[in-house]
Scaffold this motif. Sequence first.
Motif, PDB file in Angstrom:
ATOM      1  N   SER A 128      44.919  23.342  69.275  1.00  0.00           N
ATOM      2  CA  SER A 128      43.834  23.420  70.265  1.00  0.00           C
ATOM      3  C   SER A 128      43.758  24.769  70.974  1.00  0.00           C
ATOM      4  N   ARG A 129      44.444  25.778  70.488  1.00  0.00           N
ATOM      5  CA  ARG A 129      44.518  27.056  71.201  1.00  0.00           C
ATOM      6  C   ARG A 129      43.210  27.837  71.156  1.00  0.00           C
ATOM      7  N   ALA A 130      42.518  27.828  70.003  1.00  0.00           N
ATOM      8  CA  ALA A 130      41.367  28.719  69.845  1.00  0.00           C
ATOM      9  C   ALA A 130      40.417  28.169  68.795  1.00  0.00           C
ATOM     10  N   SER A 131      39.296  28.859  68.640  1.00  0.00           N
ATOM     11  CA  SER A 131      38.322  28.542  67.606  1.00  0.00           C
ATOM     12  C   SER A 131      37.996  29.825  66.847  1.00  0.00           C
ATOM     13  N   LEU A 132      37.276  29.688  65.749  1.00  0.00           N
ATOM     14  CA  LEU A 132      36.900  30.842  64.940  1.00  0.00           C
ATOM     15  C   LEU A 132      35.492  30.623  64.403  1.00  0.00           C
ATOM     16  N   SER A 133      34.600  31.537  64.721  1.00  0.00           N
ATOM     17  CA  SER A 133      33.222  31.421  64.246  1.00  0.00           C
ATOM     18  C   SER A 133      32.840  32.665  63.468  1.00  0.00           C
ATOM     19  N   GLU A 134      31.731  32.585  62.767  1.00  0.00           N
ATOM     20  CA  GLU A 134      31.242  33.727  62.014  1.00  0.00           C
ATOM     21  C   GLU A 134      30.970  34.920  62.932  1.00  0.00           C
ATOM     22  N   GLU A 135      30.603  34.651  64.169  1.00  0.00           N
ATOM     23  CA  GLU A 135      30.333  35.727  65.127  1.00  0.00           C
ATOM     24  C   GLU A 135      31.626  36.386  65.631  1.00  0.00           C
ATOM     25  N   ASP A 136      32.750  35.692  65.471  1.00  0.00           N
ATOM     26  CA  ASP A 136      34.028  36.214  65.966  1.00  0.00           C
ATOM     27  C   ASP A 136      34.647  37.249  65.041  1.00  0.00           C
ATOM     28  N   VAL A 137      34.354  37.189  63.770  1.00  0.00           N
ATOM     29  CA  VAL A 137      35.108  37.955  62.780  1.00  0.00           C
ATOM     30  C   VAL A 137      34.390  39.243  62.394  1.00  0.00           C
ATOM     31  N   ALA A 138      35.186  40.228  61.964  1.00  0.00           N
ATOM     32  CA  ALA A 138      34.645  41.508  61.520  1.00  0.00           C
ATOM     33  C   ALA A 138      33.963  41.356  60.167  1.00  0.00           C
ATOM     34  N   ASP A 154      34.417  43.345  57.766  1.00  0.00           N
ATOM     35  CA  ASP A 154      35.422  43.732  56.778  1.00  0.00           C
ATOM     36  C   ASP A 154      36.690  42.907  57.002  1.00  0.00           C
ATOM     37  N   PRO A 155      37.212  42.214  55.989  1.00  0.00           N
ATOM     38  CA  PRO A 155      38.368  41.341  56.191  1.00  0.00           C
ATOM     39  C   PRO A 155      39.654  42.084  56.508  1.00  0.00           C
ATOM     40  N   VAL A 156      39.813  43.318  56.036  1.00  0.00           N
ATOM     41  CA  VAL A 156      41.024  44.078  56.367  1.00  0.00           C
ATOM     42  C   VAL A 156      41.015  44.430  57.856  1.00  0.00           C
ATOM     43  N   GLU A 157      39.846  44.746  58.394  1.00  0.00           N
ATOM     44  CA  GLU A 157      39.743  44.979  59.836  1.00  0.00           C
ATOM     45  C   GLU A 157      40.069  43.699  60.605  1.00  0.00           C
ATOM     46  N   GLN A 158      39.591  42.566  60.100  1.00  0.00           N
ATOM     47  CA  GLN A 158      39.891  41.300  60.769  1.00  0.00           C
ATOM     48  C   GLN A 158      41.379  40.981  60.699  1.00  0.00           C
ATOM     49  N   PHE A 159      42.006  41.250  59.543  1.00  0.00           N
ATOM     50  CA  PHE A 159      43.441  41.037  59.431  1.00  0.00           C
ATOM     51  C   PHE A 159      44.192  41.925  60.409  1.00  0.00           C
ATOM     52  N   SER A 160      43.781  43.181  60.521  1.00  0.00           N
ATOM     53  CA  SER A 160      44.438  44.105  61.444  1.00  0.00           C
ATOM     54  C   SER A 160      44.358  43.579  62.875  1.00  0.00           C
ATOM     55  N   LYS A 161      43.226  43.031  63.253  1.00  0.00           N
ATOM     56  CA  LYS A 161      43.058  42.468  64.599  1.00  0.00           C
ATOM     57  C   LYS A 161      44.004  41.291  64.810  1.00  0.00           C
ATOM     58  N   TRP A 162      44.037  40.362  63.863  1.00  0.00           N
ATOM     59  CA  TRP A 162      44.911  39.196  64.001  1.00  0.00           C
ATOM     60  C   TRP A 162      46.378  39.595  63.952  1.00  0.00           C
ATOM     61  N   ILE A 220      40.164  36.832  50.810  1.00  0.00           N
ATOM     62  CA  ILE A 220      40.938  36.746  52.049  1.00  0.00           C
ATOM     63  C   ILE A 220      40.335  35.636  52.902  1.00  0.00           C
ATOM     64  N   GLU A 221      41.182  34.703  53.335  1.00  0.00           N
ATOM     65  CA  GLU A 221      40.704  33.570  54.140  1.00  0.00           C
ATOM     66  C   GLU A 221      41.463  33.500  55.461  1.00  0.00           C
ATOM     67  N   PHE A 222      40.717  33.341  56.535  1.00  0.00           N
ATOM     68  CA  PHE A 222      41.275  33.202  57.882  1.00  0.00           C
ATOM     69  C   PHE A 222      41.119  31.749  58.332  1.00  0.00           C
ATOM     70  N   ARG A 237      30.961  36.819  53.040  1.00  0.00           N
ATOM     71  CA  ARG A 237      31.662  36.009  54.026  1.00  0.00           C
ATOM     72  C   ARG A 237      30.990  34.645  54.146  1.00  0.00           C
ATOM     73  N   GLN A 238      31.799  33.579  54.207  1.00  0.00           N
ATOM     74  CA  GLN A 238      31.235  32.243  54.366  1.00  0.00           C
ATOM     75  C   GLN A 238      32.234  31.311  55.029  1.00  0.00           C
ATOM     76  N   ARG A 239      31.715  30.301  55.672  1.00  0.00           N
ATOM     77  CA  ARG A 239      32.554  29.248  56.267  1.00  0.00           C
ATOM     78  C   ARG A 239      32.884  28.211  55.193  1.00  0.00           C
ATOM     79  N   LEU A 240      34.133  27.753  55.207  1.00  0.00           N
ATOM     80  CA  LEU A 240      34.563  26.672  54.327  1.00  0.00           C
ATOM     81  C   LEU A 240      34.803  25.410  55.142  1.00  0.00           C
TER      82      LEU A 240
END
Length: 211
Positions: free
Chosen positions: A11-21, A23-31, A180-182, A206-209
């Motif tokens: 229950s700590r957080a959520s993840l939406s398409e608007e939240d992510v970069a 580029d997935p490598v940029e998103q990985f770097s952030k996480w 790459i999947e988050f 990029r797509q939601r699963l």
Amino acid sequence: MSIADIRKEYSRASLSEEDVAADPVEQFSKWFAEAVAAQVPEPNAMTVATVNAEGRPSSRILLIKEFDQRGFTFFTNYESRKGQELQANPHAALLFFWSELERQVRIEGRVEQITAAENDAYFNSRPLNSRLGALASDQSRPAGSRGELEARFARVAAQFGEQPPRPAHWGGYRLVPDYIEFWQGRPSRFHDRIAYSRHPDGGWRRQRLQP
């Protein structure tokens, strides 16, 4: 308590398409930076899964040592089980799990050996005993006893002292990702999953699963 009854509610957080970069490598770097800031134990630890020529999978924990737009780099003995499997089938999957943040990242792609210059630079930056260990160990081969291994280490240390050379069979692999999947844990196992797939032109889709 039954094993089937062991569960944790996320229950700590959520993840939406608007939240992510984009580029997935940029998103990985952030996480990854957030995992370091949260003091996750060994945030660079990952599961590396390989498959041999017969299609039999195996996995183990390794440490990521570098990542950038070229890919994700780790080091090992090229003659180890994982090295032999990557020679037969140069594809692998990585998995990072940061339980404190209720997050995981899956990375899949083709694996290639990095250059000798890159190998030398990293090898020479390692602690002395880690360099000696790389020389003393025939990784994944049977060993008679712990005593035999320690005696071999002592012989290598006496032979090479403070400047052990990098063995030719030790070096790095770079996984060039095409997927790459988050994953962000959510309540009731209704998790958020955002996946990136690489296009032939090098761009990312990029797509939601569904959870």
